[in-house]
Design an enzyme around this catalytic site. Structure first.
Site, PDB file in Angstrom:
ATOM      1  N   CYS B 133       0.849  -1.200   0.000  1.00 49.59           N
ATOM      2  CA  CYS B 133       0.000   0.000   0.000  1.00 49.59           C
ATOM      3  C   CYS B 133       0.880   1.244   0.000  1.00 49.59           C
ATOM      4  CB  CYS B 133      -0.910  -0.014   1.229  1.00 49.59           C
ATOM      5  SG  CYS B 133      -1.980   1.434   1.353  1.00 49.59           S
ATOM      6  N   CYS B 136      -0.272   4.219   2.206  1.00 47.05           N
ATOM      7  CA  CYS B 136      -0.086   4.021   3.643  1.00 47.05           C
ATOM      8  C   CYS B 136       1.368   4.243   4.030  1.00 47.05           C
ATOM      9  CB  CYS B 136      -0.437   2.594   4.061  1.00 47.05           C
ATOM     10  SG  CYS B 136      -1.981   2.021   3.411  1.00 47.05           S
ATOM     11  N   ASP B 137       2.263   3.652   3.268  1.00 46.95           N
ATOM     12  CA  ASP B 137       3.637   3.514   3.723  1.00 46.95           C
ATOM     13  C   ASP B 137       4.635   4.390   2.977  1.00 46.95           C
ATOM     14  OD1 ASP B 137       2.356   1.604   5.204  1.00 46.95           O
ATOM     15  OD2 ASP B 137       2.937  -0.048   3.917  1.00 46.95           O
TER      16      ASP B 137
END
Lengths: 107, 308
Positions: B133, B136-137
């Site tokens: 993701c 997200c990261d």
């Protein structure tokens, strides 16, 4: 609702806690974090007094995520007596989290 | 125990739409979602190809907007994972978190989850440099060198996203040609200073003990290998359908996706499928909502015929 922890309160709320702590490292713009957010809040209510379930916003609190090598969110860390007992990454469904709490935190 | 006309499994775009149509038709509906409503839309930064939003819309915003359609409707909504479906006479008995739920029809909208590369130590390094993701990261790799693996739309979109954050992005694809949209590839090819496109290459080894410190890739043409000094490896190599709970007589394709006809009917009467869990070519939000409406209508007609 799960309480928000900050870099400033991390030591007193998490490391010095007399009960196990499940900490959810997350951020408001992260989809999977939003996906498990309500589950974390539900669990915080269900295990009140037995396991402290809290969240930390990684945007506003850079120190603690760096200290624990967080490179993905959501990451959940289970602390017992100030030590890391277990770490999980990604949007984990409620039964898996209940399992973690029952088998690791409360065991 | 009360019997639902329809139980919908999954609260992504397909499930939300199926619920919306069935409730409006007057059916008694229960919808089960394991997490928050929205499904994989929640993992997408921005969606540019969903008609009605010409300027694009954030994934979480679209998820919330879709889910808001259900707010004023009368249906059962619960957080829960389905562990099995058993046919008993004319109805289906679903096991949800140790409880039984009975329904005349079932609509599978359980979606899919990301596939892994299958490299040694991939699991241990997930969350420590291996990610599925980018939104997200990505931020944890600000100013660093990263790799993206894959050749579809998701891989291209996430490479574009990461190119704004990382010092350099290596896009690694096992073939020469990309399946993803040309509009994305054109943008990436113009960013030669920050994006390097490595075609006909496959990842073979992750390096690093506690965290990712590099990735070895190998050319499928020459067999030559090369070490990329990346701190992050973002994997977008397709999806695996969420079907573990399905009865054996629901027919699946070779990849495990649920086979339906054009009305979303599966091989088992009374069980329908919609969205990414279904065997099809085009897995998009716009096709998922279309599937959801079609499945709802087919289920409604099935119920009507049964009631005669």
């Amino acid at each position: 609702m799960a309480e928000q922890v900050t870099d400033a309160t991390f030591e007193s709320v998490v490391l010095n806690s007399d009960i196990p702590v499940l900490l959810d490292f997350s951020a408001p713009w992260c989809g999977p974090c939003r996906a498990i957010g309500p589950v974390i809040d539900e669990l915080a209510g269900e295990y009140e007094g037995k396991v402290r379930i809290v969240k930390m916003n990684v945007d506003e609190n850079p120190l603690t995520p760096t200290k624990y090598g967080i490179r993905a969110i959501p990451t959940l860390i289970l602390f017992k007596g100030g030590e890391v007992l277990e770490q999980m990454t990604g949007a984990v469904a409620k039964p898996a989290l209940q399992d973690l709490i029952v088998k690791k935190a409360l065991a | 125990m009360s019997v639902f006309d329809s139980v919908i499994i999954g609260g992504g775009p397909a499930g939300i739409t199926a619920a919306l149509y069935l409730v409006r038709s007057g059916c008694r509906v229960a919808l089960f979602e394991q997490l928050t409503m929205g499904g994989q839309v929640l993992q997408t930064e921005s969606i540019e190809n969903y008609p009605g939003f010409p300027k694009g819309i954030k994934g979480w915003e679209l998820a919330d907007t879709l889910a808001a359609h259900l707010d004023d409707l009368s249906l059962e909504r619960a957080t829960g994972k389905i562990s099995s479906i058993v046919q008993k006479d004319d109805v289906y008995v679903l096991s949800v978190e140790g409880k039984e739920v009975i329904a005349k029809t079932v609509i599978l909208c359980s979606g899919a989850h990301h596939r892994e590369l299958g490299l040694p130590r991939e699991k241990e390094l997930t969350g420590h440099g291996v990610s599925y993701c980018a939104i997200c990261d990505g931020n944890f790799f600000r100013g660093q060198e990263v790799a993206v693996i894959g050749g579809g739309n998701t891989a291209l979109e996430e490479t574009l996203y990461l190119s704004k954050i990382a010092a350099k992005v290596h896009l690694i694809h096992r073939r020469d040609a990309f399946r993803g949209a040309k509009i994305y590839l054109d943008r990436l090819e113009s960013m030669t200073d920050r994006v390097s496109i490595l075609r006909s290459s496959v990842p073979v080894m992750l390096h690093g003990d506690a965290e990712v410190e590099g990735l070895t890739i190998s050319s499928v043409k020459t067999g030559e290998s090369r070490l990329l000094p990346v701190k992050g490896v973002f994997v977008f190599v397709g999806n695996t359908p969420n079907t573990a709970f399905l009865p054996k007589n629901v027919q699946l394709d070779e990849q495990g996706f649920v086979i339906t006809d054009t009305e979303m009917r599966t091989s088992v009467p009374g069980i329908f499928a919609a969205g990414d869990v279904r065997s099809k070519q085009c897995r998009q939000v716009v096709t998922a909502v279309g599937d959801g409406a079609t499945a709802a209508q087919a289920a409604f007609l099935y119920l009507e015929q049964k009631n005669v």
